[in-house]
Design a protein around this motif. Structure first.
Motif, mmCIF file in Angstrom:
data_model
loop_
_atom_site.group_PDB
_atom_site.id
_atom_site.type_symbol
_atom_site.label_atom_id
_atom_site.label_comp_id
_atom_site.label_asym_id
_atom_site.label_seq_id
_atom_site.Cartn_x
_atom_site.Cartn_y
_atom_site.Cartn_z
ATOM 1 N N LYS A 207 0.950 -1.060 0.224
ATOM 2 C CA LYS A 207 -0.033 0.220 0.019
ATOM 3 C C LYS A 207 0.819 1.273 0.058
ATOM 4 O O LYS A 207 0.676 2.329 -0.904
ATOM 5 N N SER A 208 2.357 1.042 1.136
ATOM 6 C CA SER A 208 2.682 1.824 0.829
ATOM 7 C C SER A 208 3.406 2.494 -0.948
ATOM 8 O O SER A 208 3.409 4.031 -0.665
ATOM 9 N N GLY A 211 1.643 4.074 -2.926
ATOM 10 C CA GLY A 211 0.924 5.372 -3.191
ATOM 11 C C GLY A 211 2.070 6.096 -3.170
ATOM 12 O O GLY A 211 1.984 7.776 -3.725
ATOM 13 N N GLU A 215 2.148 9.689 -5.759
ATOM 14 C CA GLU A 215 2.301 10.189 -5.116
ATOM 15 C C GLU A 215 2.636 11.120 -6.799
ATOM 16 O O GLU A 215 1.948 12.346 -7.195
ATOM 17 N N ASP A 268 2.499 13.240 -0.508
ATOM 18 C CA ASP A 268 2.516 11.892 0.371
ATOM 19 C C ASP A 268 1.612 11.630 1.140
ATOM 20 O O ASP A 268 1.140 10.204 1.881
ATOM 21 N N GLN A 269 1.024 13.015 1.750
ATOM 22 C CA GLN A 269 -0.521 13.166 2.912
ATOM 23 C C GLN A 269 -2.198 12.821 1.983
ATOM 24 O O GLN A 269 -2.019 12.025 2.744
ATOM 25 N N THR A 271 -1.975 10.615 -0.689
ATOM 26 C CA THR A 271 -2.009 9.354 -0.866
ATOM 27 C C THR A 271 -2.504 8.284 0.513
ATOM 28 O O THR A 271 -2.986 7.487 0.168
ATOM 29 N N ARG A 272 -1.641 8.723 1.162
ATOM 30 C CA ARG A 272 -1.412 8.407 2.262
ATOM 31 C C ARG A 272 -2.882 8.213 3.361
ATOM 32 O O ARG A 272 -3.787 6.899 4.033
ATOM 33 N N SER A 273 -3.715 9.351 2.774
ATOM 34 C CA SER A 273 -5.447 9.486 3.318
ATOM 35 C C SER A 273 -5.662 8.207 2.525
ATOM 36 O O SER A 273 -6.466 7.651 2.640
ATOM 37 N N LEU A 277 -3.192 5.114 5.366
ATOM 38 C CA LEU A 277 -2.446 4.809 5.956
ATOM 39 C C LEU A 277 -1.206 6.126 7.173
ATOM 40 O O LEU A 277 -0.879 5.824 7.362
ATOM 41 N N LEU A 278 -2.487 6.966 7.095
ATOM 42 C CA LEU A 278 -2.001 8.082 8.276
ATOM 43 C C LEU A 278 -2.920 7.727 9.818
ATOM 44 O O LEU A 278 -3.734 6.893 10.336
#
Length: 278
Positions: A207-208, A211, A215, A268-269, A271-273, A277-278
């Protein structure tokens, strides 16, 4: 002397335009093509070394899963439960051995998405920033005493534009290096799929990685929005003094540049959302 001010302002804008064009090129380039593939070849060799370590971890993670199942003795007596354990081990081994191909597929999907978004936007390249001729003419007509504050304001504008362009390009280059780091160490988290208690590590890694690759799409959308936002030049009062015109132009341009940089740095934030992943 006033021509020096114009030349340096135009040079700073040229540097900004060059950075935007470079970003546009980087977004449509795969890590395998970056710098002629030299860095990617190094990563592939590192991947092979880490892969041997991951194969050892593969057994460790498998034993951890086996011990957890052994605690539930009734499940271990069922042949299908034992079969699932060994099937999980074989699949995890396949992920470790074929992990680089999987990463390439993920990169290919994200690159295809970026190209599709670029075509859908209808923007072949980012909008270039050019010093308006009216401001350049006002600068040329300045007297000596009026030129003193003009030099100060223009120097602040030049330094600001240069610094912002460097921050922007460093952020985009940072994405490439994150992809390389993820790819180099990929076998370690992929080996965690061998055990049920540790498989969350592999899921989180995939997932990371997806992500980080995604980006690029967020950065592209930010550049598209900036191009649309900056398509019309900043509104400057032609009747005002040259200092006021330069200050107003630099402030409006700097605001739009900060919007772009803020959005790019927040990619990055975002895609993490999207992936929780946050």
């Amino acid at each position: 002397m006033n021509d020096w001010v114009i030349a340096n302002l135009e040079s700073a804008l040229t540097s900004w335009n060059a950075r935007l064009q470079e970003i546009w090129t980087l977004l449509t380039m795969s890590p395998e093509q970056f710098r002629g593939g030299t860095i990617w070849n190094v990563i592939v060799r590192i991947y092979g070394t880490v892969q041997s370590v991951a194969l050892g971890l593969l057994v460790l993670f498998f034993v951890a899963g086996l011990l957890q199942t052994a605690c539930r003795y009734t499940e271990l007596r069922r042949p299908e439960a034992v079969g699932r354990l060994f099937l999980r081990f074989l699949l995890a081994k396949g992920l470790v051995c074929r992990g680089m191909e999987i990463l390439r597929k993920i990169l290919s999907v994200c690159l295809g998405l970026i190209n599709s978004l670029m075509e859908a936007s209808g923007i072949a390249q980012p909008a270039a920033q050019v010093l308006p001729e009216s401001i350049a003419e006002s600068i040329r007509e300045c007297g000596f005493w009026e030129s003193v504050p003009l030099w100060t304001v223009s120097l602040v504008a030049i330094v600001g534009i240069t610094v912002l362009s460097l921050i922007l390009i460093l952020t985009v280059y940072g994405r490439f290096f994150k992809i390389y780091l993820y790819a180099a160490l990929a076998p370690l988290p992929l080996a965690s799929f061998a055990g049920e208690p540790t498989q969350f590590l592999g899921v989180a890694f995939l997932k990371s990685f997806f992500g980080v690759c995604l980006e690029g799409a967020v950065i592209l959308l930010a550049c598209v929005l900036f191009s649309a936002f900056a398509a019309s030049p900043p509104q400057v009062d032609a009747a005002a003094s040259a200092v006021t015109q330069v200050w107003s132009y630099a402030a409006q341009l700097g605001f739009s540049m900060l919007l772009l940089i803020g959005t790019v740095r927040a990619a990055d934030q975002v895609t993490r959302s999207l992936f929780g992943l946050l």
